[in-house]
Design a protein around this motif. Structure first.
Motif, short mmCIF file in Angstrom:
data_model
loop_
_atom_site.label_atom_id
_atom_site.label_comp_id
_atom_site.label_asym_id
_atom_site.label_seq_id
_atom_site.Cartn_x
_atom_site.Cartn_y
_atom_site.Cartn_z
N THR B 105 -6.23 3.02 -21.08
CA THR B 105 -6.36 1.78 -20.83
C THR B 105 -6.14 1.31 -19.48
OG1 THR B 105 -5.30 1.49 -22.92
CG2 THR B 105 -5.42 -0.31 -21.50
N ALA B 109 -8.85 -0.68 -17.35
CA ALA B 109 -8.79 -2.13 -16.94
C ALA B 109 -9.16 -1.85 -15.33
CB ALA B 109 -7.13 -2.31 -17.13
N PHE B 198 -14.36 -3.80 -20.61
CA PHE B 198 -13.59 -4.60 -19.86
C PHE B 198 -14.50 -5.29 -18.67
CE2 PHE B 198 -10.13 -2.08 -21.36
CZ PHE B 198 -8.88 -2.84 -20.83
N ILE B 240 -7.90 -10.26 -18.21
CA ILE B 240 -7.32 -9.01 -18.05
C ILE B 240 -6.21 -8.64 -19.29
CG2 ILE B 240 -6.34 -7.29 -16.81
CD1 ILE B 240 -7.64 -8.70 -14.24
N THR B 244 -7.04 -6.15 -22.18
CA THR B 244 -6.24 -4.98 -22.05
C THR B 244 -5.46 -4.82 -23.48
OG1 THR B 244 -5.73 -5.18 -19.98
CG2 THR B 244 -4.12 -3.75 -20.92
N THR B 245 -4.85 -5.92 -24.10
CA THR B 245 -4.02 -5.82 -25.24
C THR B 245 -5.26 -5.45 -26.39
OG1 THR B 245 -3.15 -7.79 -24.59
CG2 THR B 245 -2.69 -7.14 -26.74
N SER B 247 -7.85 -3.45 -26.01
CA SER B 247 -8.13 -2.29 -25.49
C SER B 247 -6.99 -1.32 -26.17
CB SER B 247 -8.50 -2.09 -24.14
OG SER B 247 -8.65 -0.81 -23.81
#
Lengths: 432, 315
Positions: B105, B109, B198, B240, B244-245, B247
């Motif tokens: 991750t 990111a 992303f 982001i 990210t969460t 992902s």
């Protein structure tokens, strides 16, 4: 110019027509026997065979013959090869649907969902020379046959004769020590061994279990009650495999899945591996030059002077949830009848070697001399549970790679004693 | 003025024109916004219940039973979880899952941010490049993973061939045969696959930042780094965080990639919780134990969903 692999068209054609004729005649009694309330179709699930003719023969000759004779259509459900069949079978059994009968490579998982087929198995044994003893330990549960053994997918050492000759090894090594010695020489020449030790199926255990046995070690005792792995001999076997891996093998074989050793062999990365003869089949078909120099060797003998092979067994079972188990049993009886069974087995060039002594001297073993050593696998072959019963706990040990990982861990840095202790701990948890 | 217009102004024509079509009481009932919304939501809700809700509830049920394939289940309470607590492979799978999810991750990111910043610039073939960068995301996982198996092959794979041909090494590493390298490899393939998600999401975020914010920052003396630090990054943070969460959830449950590439090997070094649950239930036939592993993943998912909801609301 490379000569093409010899054609077997004539023999196959003969087998096809002979089988079709015989099948029609043989199905006669089934017509009268099943005159009342016949099912419309029977679904038969099998993993796709590496030898294509085997599946073709069933679909083009046997299934139509059965339909013609009985009016019952056979739905041949071919499942992808390489480990997905057990997953599909688990799903079928849990959902109680999907197939009436199937190949059950890990019979112990599904045993409770299968009907008693003792009548068929005993009749087949009587008619075709009797069953090999070892397979009875798998298919007979509490005195009843829960599946009818179909054949063994023999696993042997597959090697490049030309490269072995190059380093002066004219005869395939008789012992594991000689095997290591040959491997060191071959690796020095850029032709390492590739012995599967990853999370695949069969190619890993078909040499690691026999190696363990040849060191005088078994995983469990005869009753399957006591873990027997924690011995000095196990440590010697583990140390040997670590040495073999470091000095004679290609590095990534510890992570190999099922097709990896076939791929590595056919791309000339390795000189020897343990496999069925699918490698030779592919080479003869696609790489004829390589096809000429492939040979099969028996698993070497260990310090106890014994030679072992692991059985990769295929059996056929009828599911109790089937709408008409009797109809599925009738069909199973029909395919195991020598009139159908022998041409079917022959169509696969003995890739599936029946556990029946009636095949010991079968002419099919002489078709390709390099296939003949696979007959020896039946003579020295053991179930991976040996000498313990082949039950669910044993299945869990195999499917969780407990023994395989013991060796792999040692090869990748874990001290011998720690690797064995971890495996022993797992075994104790599984066997309770 | 026409008669029609006159009539309209007088209101004679307006009533029929503005009156909604009604089916009596049913029509009135349907006009209530909440009812209509619920009716629209019903099919997907039923679908989710059937294909996610039922398996989930059945999985929870199984995790408290000793259930083997083809056998009846027997209640064991927390027995399966106790078994797992004492299982070193389970803890190895937990550790592997956390490392795999965390590292992949972070890489996705940071890489995605870089990719978006580049994609936001003007250059030739920009649209073609954007489309090409999406490729890893749209190829089915199993197919791309099989391709990666070939790429990572030590003897004839692309990576090692490049290393040898370029003279950087005489032989390349064993990408999937060495426990450490195998973990690096699965992280690398997961990153490769997830990067476009992303990149595209952050690019969309970048394009919503008003130009005058950058202009103001420039007038105030901010350089490239300053504009990025004080304008771009704060503006992108909501995007982001959400991506990210998402992902983390997807990576945490990744199964196909590892199953096809390593099967959890060598020596369990790449076993994730998902692959371990699968091998226990579908391989070893221990449905109860496998379900317990799967259920152990749920609290993590719950925390992530709470975090996701919090960030979305805050935004």
């Amino acid at each position: 110019m490379a000569k093409p692999a010899p054609s077997k068209a004539t023999r196959r054609d003969f087998l096809k027509y002979a089988a079709a004729g015989a099948a029609g005649v043989a199905a006669g009694p089934w017509v009268s026997r099943n005159a009342q309330a016949k099912p419309v179709s029977i679904t038969f699930a099998r993993e796709s065979a590496y030898v294509k003719n085997f599946d073709d023969h069933f679909q083009k000759v046997m299934a139509p013959a059965y339909e013609k004779a009985t009016g019952i259509k056979i739905e041949y459900q071919i499942q992808a090869a390489g480990g997905s069949a057990p997953v599909q079978l688990v799903s079928m059994v849990e959902n109680k649907s999907g197939a009436d009968l199937a190949w059950v490579q890990q019979e112990w998982l599904y045993r409770d969902a299968l009907v008693d087929v003792s009548d068929i198995a005993e009749a087949v044994g009587k008619e075709q020379g009797g069953w090999y003893d070892e397979i009875k330990r798998l298919s007979i549960d509490k005195g009843k046959w829960k599946s009818v053994p179909m054949g063994n997918i023999g696993q042997l050492m597959v090697y490049r004769k030309d490269w072995f000759d190059e380093v002066g090894v004219k005869k395939f090594p008789e012992t594991w020590d000689e095997f290591l010695e040959a491997g060191i020489k071959l690796k020095a020449k850029g032709h390492p061994f590739g012995m599967s030790m990853g999370h695949g199926f069969a190619d890993n255990y078909s040499w690691l279990y026999p190696l363990l046995w040849s060191y005088g070690v078994t995983v469990m005792d005869k009753d399957g009650k006591k873990v027997a792995l924690d011995t000095n001999e196990t440590a010697k076997a583990v140390d040997f495999v670590r040495k073999l891996y470091k000095e004679a093998c290609i590095e990534d074989c510890v992570g190999w899945l099922d097709p990896a050793n076939n791929k590595a062999f056919l791309t000339s990365q390795i000189s020897c591996t343990n496999n069925a003869y699918s490698i030779m089949v592919s080479a003869k078909r696609d790489l004829p030059e390589m096809g000429k120099v492939i040979e099969h060797g028996l698993n070497p003998k260990g310090p106890n002077g014994q030679r072992y092979h692991a059985l990769v067994q295929v059996t056929h079972g009828v599911f109790a949830y089937s709408k008409d188990p009797q109809a599925a049993k009738d069909f199973l009886r029909w395919i195991m009848d020598p009139k159908q069974f022998r041409p079917w087995i022959a169509s696969g060039d003995m890739y599936f070697a029946p556990y029946l002594h009636g095949f010991d001297k079968a002419p099919e073993w002489d078709i390709e001399p390099r296939v003949k050593p696979f007959q020896k696998v039946l003579e020295t072959g053991k179930l991976t549970s040996w000498p313990a019963p082949a039950n669910r706990q044993h299945g869990e040990v195999v499917n969780r790679w407990i023994v395989i990982d013991m060796f792999t861990k040692a090869c990748t840095g874990t001290p011998t004693k720690a690797a064995i202790a971890e495996a022993v701990g797992q075994l104790k948890t599984i066997y309770g | 003025m026409s008669k029609v217009l006159e009539a309209s102004r007088a209101g004679a024509l307006s009533a029929p024109a503005h009156r909604p079509f009604r089916f009596g009481r049913l029509g009135a009932f349907m006009e209530r916004e909440s009812v209509f919304s619920w009716l629209m939501l019903t099919p997907p809700m039923l679908f989710l219940l059937a294909f996610l809700g039922y398996p989930f509830i059945y999985g929870v049920y199984l995790s408290f039973f000793h259930k083997e394939v083809a056998r009846a289940a027997s209640f064991v309470g927390f027995g399966n979880f106790v078994k797992l607590y004492n299982d070193p492979i389970f803890w190895q799978a937990v550790r592997n899952t956390i490392i795999f999810t965390g590292v992949a991750t972070i890489l996705k990111a940071s890489g995605g941010l870089a990719m978006a910043l580049v994609m936001n610039q003007s250059f030739k073939m920009k649209s073609v490049t954007r489309a090409a960068l999406l490729l890893p995301f749209i190829v089915p996982t199993v197919l791309s993973t099989v391709a990666w198996q070939w790429i990572l092959d030590p003897g004839m794979g692309l990576f090692n061939r490049l290393l040898v041909v370029s003279g950087l090494a005489t032989t390349g590493p064993s990408w999937l045969g060495n426990p450490t390298m195998a973990m690096i490899s699965i992280i690398m393939v997961n990153t490769w696959r997830g990067l476009p998600f992303f990149g595209i999401s952050i690019l969309a975020g970048l394009q919503t930042i008003p130009v005058d914010l950058h202009e103001s920052a420039t007038i105030d003396g901010a350089g490239t780094w300053g504009r990025f630090r004080y304008v771009t990054l704060p503006s992108l943070m909501p995007v982001i965080l959400i991506v990210t969460t998402f992902s983390i959830v997807i990576t945490f449950f990744d199964f196909q990639l590892v199953y096809v590439l390593t099967g959890g090997g060598p020596a369990n070094s790449t076993h994730l919780m998902a692959t371990y649950a699968y091998s226990l239930s579908m391989g070893a036939g221990q449905m109860g134990l496998g379900s317990a592993v799967a259920l152990s993943m749920v609290p993590v998912l719950g925390l992530l969903l709470v975090a996701l909801t919090f960030f979305v609301r805050k935004d």
